[in-house]
Design a protein around this motif. Structure first.
Motif, PDB file in Angstrom:
ATOM      1  N   THR A  65       0.629  -1.300  -0.178  1.00 21.93           N
ATOM      2  CA  THR A  65      -0.026   0.024  -0.260  1.00 21.93           C
ATOM      3  C   THR A  65       0.854   1.291  -0.044  1.00 21.93           C
ATOM      4  OG1 THR A  65      -0.071   0.409   2.509  1.00 21.93           O
ATOM      5  CG2 THR A  65      -1.880  -1.347   1.458  1.00 21.93           C
ATOM      6  N   TRP A  66       0.197   2.386  -0.123  1.00 14.33           N
ATOM      7  CA  TRP A  66       1.014   3.599  -0.158  1.00 14.33           C
ATOM      8  C   TRP A  66       1.367   4.114   1.113  1.00 14.33           C
ATOM      9  CZ3 TRP A  66      -3.780   2.201  -2.227  1.00 14.33           C
ATOM     10  CH2 TRP A  66      -4.818   2.238  -1.390  1.00 14.33           C
ATOM     11  N   LEU A  67       1.211   3.366   2.141  1.00 15.16           N
ATOM     12  CA  LEU A  67       1.782   3.506   3.437  1.00 15.16           C
ATOM     13  C   LEU A  67       3.472   3.729   3.138  1.00 15.16           C
ATOM     14  CD1 LEU A  67      -0.408   1.599   6.111  1.00 15.16           C
ATOM     15  CD2 LEU A  67       0.053   4.072   6.115  1.00 15.16           C
ATOM     16  N   SER A  68       3.845   2.906   2.511  1.00 16.30           N
ATOM     17  CA  SER A  68       5.135   2.598   2.049  1.00 16.30           C
ATOM     18  C   SER A  68       5.859   3.944   1.596  1.00 16.30           C
ATOM     19  CB  SER A  68       5.360   1.768   0.855  1.00 16.30           C
ATOM     20  OG  SER A  68       6.662   1.512   0.416  1.00 16.30           O
ATOM     21  N   CYS A  84       2.108  12.901   9.613  1.00 15.28           N
ATOM     22  CA  CYS A  84       2.392  11.463   9.928  1.00 15.28           C
ATOM     23  C   CYS A  84       1.268  10.976  10.907  1.00 15.28           C
ATOM     24  CB  CYS A  84       3.877  11.420  11.020  1.00 15.28           C
ATOM     25  SG  CYS A  84       5.352  11.690   9.817  1.00 15.28           S
ATOM     26  N   GLN A  85       0.437  11.545  10.860  1.00 15.56           N
ATOM     27  CA  GLN A  85      -0.922  11.278  11.778  1.00 15.56           C
ATOM     28  C   GLN A  85      -1.431   9.767  11.612  1.00 15.56           C
ATOM     29  OE1 GLN A  85      -0.841  13.833   9.846  1.00 15.56           O
ATOM     30  NE2 GLN A  85      -2.807  13.786   8.077  1.00 15.56           N
ATOM     31  N   ASN A  86      -1.471   9.452  10.233  1.00 11.54           N
ATOM     32  CA  ASN A  86      -1.872   8.030  10.050  1.00 11.54           C
ATOM     33  C   ASN A  86      -0.740   6.996  10.291  1.00 11.54           C
ATOM     34  OD1 ASN A  86      -4.317   8.961   8.710  1.00 11.54           O
ATOM     35  ND2 ASN A  86      -3.193   9.589   6.891  1.00 11.54           N
ATOM     36  N   VAL A  87       0.587   7.359  10.044  1.00  9.20           N
ATOM     37  CA  VAL A  87       1.609   6.334  10.563  1.00  9.20           C
ATOM     38  C   VAL A  87       1.662   6.168  11.958  1.00  9.20           C
ATOM     39  CG1 VAL A  87       3.906   5.947  10.541  1.00  9.20           C
ATOM     40  CG2 VAL A  87       3.025   6.944   8.596  1.00  9.20           C
ATOM     41  N   VAL A 109       7.888  -1.333  17.368  1.00  9.29           N
ATOM     42  CA  VAL A 109       7.674  -2.032  16.224  1.00  9.29           C
ATOM     43  C   VAL A 109       8.260  -1.509  15.090  1.00  9.29           C
ATOM     44  CG1 VAL A 109       5.196  -2.776  17.242  1.00  9.29           C
ATOM     45  CG2 VAL A 109       5.447  -0.921  15.857  1.00  9.29           C
ATOM     46  N   GLN A 110       9.092  -0.681  15.177  1.00 13.62           N
ATOM     47  CA  GLN A 110       9.860  -0.152  14.179  1.00 13.62           C
ATOM     48  C   GLN A 110      11.076  -1.140  13.483  1.00 13.62           C
ATOM     49  OE1 GLN A 110      11.018   3.828  14.173  1.00 13.62           O
ATOM     50  NE2 GLN A 110       9.374   4.688  15.226  1.00 13.62           N
ATOM     51  N   PRO A 111      11.694  -1.775  14.212  1.00 14.17           N
ATOM     52  CA  PRO A 111      12.770  -2.634  13.581  1.00 14.17           C
ATOM     53  C   PRO A 111      12.571  -3.288  12.138  1.00 14.17           C
ATOM     54  CG  PRO A 111      12.871  -2.907  15.900  1.00 14.17           C
ATOM     55  CD  PRO A 111      11.608  -2.179  15.491  1.00 14.17           C
ATOM     56  N   HIS A 112      13.414  -3.109  11.105  1.00 17.72           N
ATOM     57  CA  HIS A 112      13.290  -3.459  10.050  1.00 17.72           C
ATOM     58  C   HIS A 112      13.553  -5.117   9.691  1.00 17.72           C
ATOM     59  CE1 HIS A 112      14.786   0.674   8.679  1.00 17.72           C
ATOM     60  NE2 HIS A 112      13.286   0.789   9.084  1.00 17.72           N
ATOM     61  N   SER A 113      14.129  -5.539  10.717  1.00 19.51           N
ATOM     62  CA  SER A 113      14.683  -6.995  10.774  1.00 19.51           C
ATOM     63  C   SER A 113      14.993  -7.600  12.003  1.00 19.51           C
ATOM     64  CB  SER A 113      15.701  -7.201   9.823  1.00 19.51           C
ATOM     65  OG  SER A 113      16.793  -6.820  10.275  1.00 19.51           O
ATOM     66  N   GLY A 114      15.510  -8.740  12.268  1.00 15.13           N
ATOM     67  CA  GLY A 114      15.955  -9.278  13.568  1.00 15.13           C
ATOM     68  C   GLY A 114      17.031  -8.725  13.921  1.00 15.13           C
ATOM     69  N   ILE A 115      17.971  -8.562  12.954  1.00 14.25           N
ATOM     70  CA  ILE A 115      19.415  -7.832  13.483  1.00 14.25           C
ATOM     71  C   ILE A 115      19.073  -6.389  14.045  1.00 14.25           C
ATOM     72  CG2 ILE A 115      20.071  -7.403  10.956  1.00 14.25           C
ATOM     73  CD1 ILE A 115      22.968  -7.799  11.894  1.00 14.25           C
ATOM     74  N   ASP A 116      18.200  -5.682  13.095  1.00 19.11           N
ATOM     75  CA  ASP A 116      17.934  -4.555  13.778  1.00 19.11           C
ATOM     76  C   ASP A 116      17.412  -4.276  14.884  1.00 19.11           C
ATOM     77  OD1 ASP A 116      18.692  -3.140  11.277  1.00 19.11           O
ATOM     78  OD2 ASP A 116      16.873  -2.968  10.326  1.00 19.11           O
ATOM     79  N   ALA A 117      16.339  -5.132  15.305  1.00 20.33           N
ATOM     80  CA  ALA A 117      15.819  -5.183  16.453  1.00 20.33           C
ATOM     81  C   ALA A 117      17.059  -5.389  17.601  1.00 20.33           C
ATOM     82  CB  ALA A 117      14.905  -6.533  16.982  1.00 20.33           C
ATOM     83  N   ASN A 118      18.001  -6.575  17.386  1.00 18.60           N
ATOM     84  CA  ASN A 118      19.071  -6.676  18.285  1.00 18.60           C
ATOM     85  C   ASN A 118      19.967  -5.631  18.540  1.00 18.60           C
ATOM     86  OD1 ASN A 118      18.037  -9.244  18.776  1.00 18.60           O
ATOM     87  ND2 ASN A 118      19.529 -10.321  17.606  1.00 18.60           N
ATOM     88  N   LEU A 312       9.339   1.465   8.378  1.00 17.90           N
ATOM     89  CA  LEU A 312       8.637   1.140   7.319  1.00 17.90           C
ATOM     90  C   LEU A 312       6.928   0.703   7.638  1.00 17.90           C
ATOM     91  CD1 LEU A 312      11.131  -1.893   5.980  1.00 17.90           C
ATOM     92  CD2 LEU A 312      11.128   0.448   5.424  1.00 17.90           C
ATOM     93  N   ALA A 313       6.457   1.935   7.263  1.00 16.35           N
ATOM     94  CA  ALA A 313       4.798   1.956   7.990  1.00 16.35           C
ATOM     95  C   ALA A 313       4.162   0.851   7.291  1.00 16.35           C
ATOM     96  CB  ALA A 313       4.445   3.552   7.446  1.00 16.35           C
ATOM     97  N   HIS A 314       4.252   0.541   5.899  1.00 19.62           N
ATOM     98  CA  HIS A 314       3.382  -0.502   5.371  1.00 19.62           C
ATOM     99  C   HIS A 314       3.650  -1.918   6.062  1.00 19.62           C
ATOM    100  CE1 HIS A 314       7.267  -0.524   3.325  1.00 19.62           C
ATOM    101  NE2 HIS A 314       6.998  -1.517   2.857  1.00 19.62           N
ATOM    102  N   VAL A 315       4.900  -2.079   6.361  1.00 22.83           N
ATOM    103  CA  VAL A 315       5.143  -3.250   7.349  1.00 22.83           C
ATOM    104  C   VAL A 315       4.712  -3.204   8.582  1.00 22.83           C
ATOM    105  CG1 VAL A 315       7.257  -4.916   8.074  1.00 22.83           C
ATOM    106  CG2 VAL A 315       7.217  -3.515   5.955  1.00 22.83           C
ATOM    107  N   MET A 316       4.800  -1.977   9.680  1.00 22.63           N
ATOM    108  CA  MET A 316       4.275  -2.011  10.712  1.00 22.63           C
ATOM    109  C   MET A 316       2.800  -1.937  10.674  1.00 22.63           C
ATOM    110  SD  MET A 316       6.185   0.988  12.899  1.00 22.63           S
ATOM    111  CE  MET A 316       5.822   2.646  11.781  1.00 22.63           C
ATOM    112  N   ALA A 317       2.091  -1.799   9.704  1.00 21.96           N
ATOM    113  CA  ALA A 317       0.739  -2.174   9.445  1.00 21.96           C
ATOM    114  C   ALA A 317       0.447  -3.555   9.303  1.00 21.96           C
ATOM    115  CB  ALA A 317       0.196  -1.498   8.341  1.00 21.96           C
ATOM    116  N   ALA A 318       1.361  -4.320   8.646  1.00 22.55           N
ATOM    117  CA  ALA A 318       1.230  -5.683   8.186  1.00 22.55           C
ATOM    118  C   ALA A 318       1.572  -6.615   9.801  1.00 22.55           C
ATOM    119  CB  ALA A 318       2.152  -6.172   7.448  1.00 22.55           C
ATOM    120  N   LYS A 319       2.335  -5.875  10.629  1.00 24.97           N
ATOM    121  CA  LYS A 319       2.783  -6.469  11.861  1.00 24.97           C
ATOM    122  C   LYS A 319       1.513  -6.362  12.626  1.00 24.97           C
ATOM    123  CE  LYS A 319       7.530  -4.917  11.959  1.00 24.97           C
ATOM    124  NZ  LYS A 319       8.660  -4.147  12.440  1.00 24.97           N
TER     125      LYS A 319
END
Length: 485
Positions: A65-68, A84-87, A109-118, A312-319
């Motif tokens: 989606t356009w959240l990307s 950024c109100q919708n994000v 919930v922002q990290p893009h990956s596991g290594i980013d989270a770590n 990545l707002a579209h991925v946060m939405a999917a999360k």
């Protein structure tokens, strides 16, 4: 959802994907073709990679989606970009679901990956435990107020901290202090292993190692350890030596969310900081999350710009969608089936003479030592792929072949459990894998010497296994009813 509603949703998804591929094909048809081919490949293979799964159409569609298109560096209500109100809404919902799902005080919930989270977790702990006290002592509010000399002293202090994590061959992850990884370069690091006889985590040995090394951060969790961990005991060890307990539950977070792991086996009540990916046993999009106590929340909340760029707002939405799915009762049924099926797979190997690290499993994965077949992990992995069985080679404790060729293969049950496989199918899968391994011989190099990569699979075996697999796969179709043409 009743059968009629399910059929309607499947029809909508089919239409959405067909139209999406048409739009993509109009610009770059090769990408549309590769996308369609990937679905066909996944439908036609036995996917046993422990770190892979199948996300729902709802999760997958949420990412497109356009959240990307939106930049939203910062945190909810405190962005470096306007509009950024919708994000903010998306990120708040995802964090809310994550907190409720895991019973956490705080979720990032922002990290893009596991290594980013770590990385967010590591630097947050450093900021909380080292940087903040140093700034207070110097009378500064932030690092920008420090003189060059004070900043250099602080930078050196940050880089001299100690981390203790599980070794790679014992089942730990690259990001737990493996030297070639950034985690091994950030810290003065040491690693703990498992009992050389049983392959099990030895808590007394871990405690002795922690007392000797006195780490700032004690990392627990695994990517290839087929047993559960008593996180209450690990927290006691961390407290004794003054360490922050960080747990990487990327592999087994679905079992935590699904209440298969509870009490002392649930890391969230015991760890200061918990990290995870969202795409493995959680069945979400590719991404990461950090859970923390309120004490560490302010530091974790600085993940951007400390470590991350624009979320990545579209991925946060999917999360958010995936977490909502995982809060349903059906997910608990699924998670229990993942663990039950892993036992069935393990028993299938053991009954056929297989050699399993730790002798079995009580989580979602099985680690098969292929040395008894005269093979390396790489030879086994590629021979199985020829037969339509997708696994990944993996080190075993004290692996003589090292981390590239390895002596084992790692197999997980989350993906095929999503397809509906049960005890009989996983026993049959163990039989088919054993058939391939027993009919594979090591190959030779071009010079005629022994090879750790080359192999010879007996004629007819690959087709025989593919045919047998197809019988099971046809009974449990992937995305049933979803058609691209």
């Amino acid at each position: 959802m009743n059968a009629a509603d399910q059929a309607h949703q499947t029809s909508l998804a089919s239409s959405a994907y067909r139209q999406a591929l048409e739009v993509i094909s109009a610009v770059e048809p090769r990408i549309a073709q590769a996308t369609a081919a990937e679905l066909a490949d996944q439908r036609g293979s036995l996917k046993l990679i422990a770190s892979e799964n199948y996300a729902s159409p709802a999760v997958l569609l949420t990412m497109g989606t356009w959240l990307s298109d939106k930049y939203a560096e910062g945190t909810v209500g405190h962005r470096f970009y306007a509009g950024c109100q919708n994000v903010d809404t998306v990120e708040s919902i995802a964090a809310e679901h994550a907190r409720e799902l895991f019973g956490a005080e705080y979720a990032y919930v922002q990290p893009h990956s596991g290594i980013d989270a770590n990385l967010v977790a590591f630097w947050s702990i450093l900021a909380h435990r080292v940087e903040a006290p140093a700034l207070a002592e110097l009378g500064a509010k932030n690092v920008n107020e420090l003189s060059d000399a004070d900043w250099e002293t602080l930078r050196r202090t940050l880089g001299d901290q100690r981390l203790l994590g599980m070794s790679l061959d014992a089942g730990g992850h690259l990001t737990h202090g493996f030297r070639p990884n950034i985690s091994g370069k950030m810290f003065h690091q040491q690693q703990y292993g498992t009992d050389p006889t049983t392959g099990l985590l030895d808590y007394d040995a871990l405690a002795a190692k922690a007392r000797e090394f006195k780490p700032l951060i004690l990392v627990a969790g695994y990517s290839a350890y087929p047993r559960r961990v008593n996180f209450a005991k690990v927290r006691e060890i961390a407290d004794e030596v003054g360490a922050t307990l960080m747990v990487d539950m990327a592999h087994f977070s679905g079992l935590v969310a699904g209440k298969v792991f509870t009490g002392d086996e649930d890391p969230v009540p015991h760890a200061h900081v918990v990290t995870s990916t969202t795409h493995k046993s959680l069945r979400g999009p590719r991404g990461g999350i950090v859970l923390a106590t309120e004490e560490y929340a302010p530091s974790v909340d600085r993940g951007c710009p400390m470590v991350l760029g624009g979320p990545l707002a579209h991925v946060m939405a999917a999360k958010a969608v995936a977490f909502a799915e995982a809060r349903q009762d059906s997910f608990r049924t699924y998670a229990q089936a993942v663990a039950d099926n892993a036992k069935s797979l393990a028993e299938g190997f053991l009954s056929r003479g297989g050699d399993l690290v730790t002798g079995g499993t009580d989580n979602h994965l099985v680690l098969l030592d292929v040395s008894r077949y005269g093979l390396t992990g790489r030879q086994a992995e590629t021979a199985l792929l020829d037969a339509g069985v997708v696994t990944n080679r993996n080190s075993v404790p004290a692996d003589a072949n090292g981390p590239w060729y390895t002596s084992g293969i790692r197999l997980g049950t989350p993906a095929l459990t999503t397809r509906g496989f049960g005890h009989d199918e996983f026993d049959r899968t163990a039989e088919l894998i054993t058939m391939v391994l027993e009919n594979t011989q090591p190959g030779t190099t071009k010079a005629g010497g022994p090879s750790k990569a080359a192999y010879v699979l007996a004629d007819g075996i690959a087709d025989k296994v593919k045919d047998a697999s197809a019988e099971m796969l046809d009974k449990h179709p992937l995305y049933p009813g979803l058609e691209l043409s």
